[in-house]
Design a protein around this motif. Structure first.
Motif, PDB file in Angstrom:
ATOM      1  N   ARG A 156       0.828  -1.224  -0.117  1.00  0.00           N
ATOM      2  CA  ARG A 156      -0.173   0.206  -0.122  1.00  0.00           C
ATOM      3  C   ARG A 156       0.910   1.044  -0.023  1.00  0.00           C
ATOM      4  O   ARG A 156       0.704   2.195  -0.861  1.00  0.00           O
ATOM      5  N   THR A 157       1.768   1.295   0.924  1.00  0.00           N
ATOM      6  CA  THR A 157       2.772   2.454   1.043  1.00  0.00           C
ATOM      7  C   THR A 157       3.563   2.661  -0.469  1.00  0.00           C
ATOM      8  O   THR A 157       3.556   3.754  -0.869  1.00  0.00           O
ATOM      9  N   ARG A 159       2.492   1.828  -3.364  1.00  0.00           N
ATOM     10  CA  ARG A 159       1.657   2.253  -4.343  1.00  0.00           C
ATOM     11  C   ARG A 159       1.589   3.871  -4.213  1.00  0.00           C
ATOM     12  O   ARG A 159       1.232   4.657  -5.090  1.00  0.00           O
ATOM     13  N   GLY A 160       1.433   4.147  -3.356  1.00  0.00           N
ATOM     14  CA  GLY A 160       1.403   5.893  -2.871  1.00  0.00           C
ATOM     15  C   GLY A 160       2.770   6.436  -3.359  1.00  0.00           C
ATOM     16  O   GLY A 160       2.595   7.828  -3.486  1.00  0.00           O
ATOM     17  N   LYS A 163       4.020   5.854  -9.531  1.00  0.00           N
ATOM     18  CA  LYS A 163       2.750   5.750 -10.531  1.00  0.00           C
ATOM     19  C   LYS A 163       3.448   4.621 -11.632  1.00  0.00           C
ATOM     20  O   LYS A 163       2.819   3.976 -12.412  1.00  0.00           O
ATOM     21  N   GLU A 182      -5.443  -6.143  -4.479  1.00  0.00           N
ATOM     22  CA  GLU A 182      -6.282  -5.132  -3.607  1.00  0.00           C
ATOM     23  C   GLU A 182      -5.637  -3.961  -2.694  1.00  0.00           C
ATOM     24  O   GLU A 182      -5.839  -2.966  -2.745  1.00  0.00           O
ATOM     25  N   ALA A 183      -4.135  -4.395  -2.649  1.00  0.00           N
ATOM     26  CA  ALA A 183      -3.377  -3.394  -1.709  1.00  0.00           C
ATOM     27  C   ALA A 183      -2.911  -2.577  -2.756  1.00  0.00           C
ATOM     28  O   ALA A 183      -2.112  -1.488  -2.053  1.00  0.00           O
ATOM     29  N   GLY A 184      -2.972  -2.642  -3.966  1.00  0.00           N
ATOM     30  CA  GLY A 184      -2.282  -1.509  -4.826  1.00  0.00           C
ATOM     31  C   GLY A 184      -1.270  -2.133  -6.102  1.00  0.00           C
ATOM     32  O   GLY A 184      -0.967  -1.323  -6.609  1.00  0.00           O
ATOM     33  N   ASP A 186       0.095  -3.703  -9.358  1.00  0.00           N
ATOM     34  CA  ASP A 186      -0.452  -4.111 -10.467  1.00  0.00           C
ATOM     35  C   ASP A 186      -0.330  -5.483 -11.061  1.00  0.00           C
ATOM     36  O   ASP A 186      -0.932  -6.056 -11.944  1.00  0.00           O
TER      37      ASP A 186
END
Ligand code: TZP
Ligand code: MG
Length: 210
Positions: A156-157, A159-160, A163, A182-184, A186
């Motif tokens: 998740r981190t 992903r933030g 890009k 789901e956590a981000g 690809d």
């Protein structure tokens, strides 16, 4: 900007007792519809690696005589990526810096980089890498001296922070892959859960990941 397919299969030579077994696994992955395969060999010398990759390419042209184009990624070595005629290279912390690898492979081939924490993800985001791998997400037996687990929170981190295409790696199975997306992430990169029955396993991954 590239979009990494949902499943990033890694064929690790140490998981197969013979080249023939590795080639059969490659054939099954291709037949199942896998679009990206990394070749990973931590023990062979450059000549052995090139001999094996030549056979993988022959296998590929037999199994997939026409497009879609399957991308073959060389682990660690930008020089062997070129020599093998592969489509990209994946570099880790002990390999060439991403921008040095980019100079070797040129602008078109894919370049991936391993990261193990938020600081490394942010740094990787500023390079010419096409994708960033984050892990190990879960416990893994496929890597010697793995870094501390990042868990789903680490995905998740990450992903933030970028890009670029985000590939999650480490202990990812058919049972947990959905949570990683789901956590981000690809894409999920997988070694062990594709070894036993590569075709069936890859089909299941692809079905779960849609
Ligand atoms: N980098 C971080 S974890 C890992 C690598 C190469 C191994 C992944 O293998 P597995 O068997 O899918 O856990
Ligand atoms: Mg490496």
């Amino acid at each position: 900007m590239i979009l990494m397919p949902r499943l990033y299969a890694i064929l690790d030579a140490s998981c197969f007792s013979t080249t023939q077994d590795l080639l059969s696994a490659a054939e099954e992955l291709l037949a199942a519809g896998v679009m990206v395969i990394q070749y990973r060999n931590k023990s062979a010398d450059a000549r052995e690696i090139l001999a094996q990759t030549r056979e993988i390419k022959t296998q590929l042209s037999r199994t997939r005589a026409s497009p879609p184009h399957v991308r073959l990624i060389m682990n660690d070595r930008a020089d062997l990526c070129l020599a093998a005629g592969f489509d990209g290279v994946h570099v880790g912390r002990d390999d060439l810096l991403p921008d040095s690898a980019r100079k070797i492979i040129g602008p078109e081939r894919w370049l991936g980089i391993s990261t193990h924490n938020a600081e490394q993800v942010a740094e990787a985001d500023r390079t010419s890498a096409d994708y960033v791998a984050i892990g190990p997400v879960f416990a893994t037996f496929s890597k010697t001296n793995p870094d501390p687990l990042v868990g789903l929170g680490g995905v998740r981190t990450a992903r933030g922070l970028t890009k670029k295409s985000l590939v999650a790696i480490g202990g990812i199975t058919r049972a947990n892959c959905h949570s990683v997306i789901e956590a981000g992430a690809d894409s999920v990169a997988v070694i062990s859960d594709l070894v036993t029955d590569p075709g069936k396993s890859a089909e299941e991954f692809l079905r779960i990941l849609g």
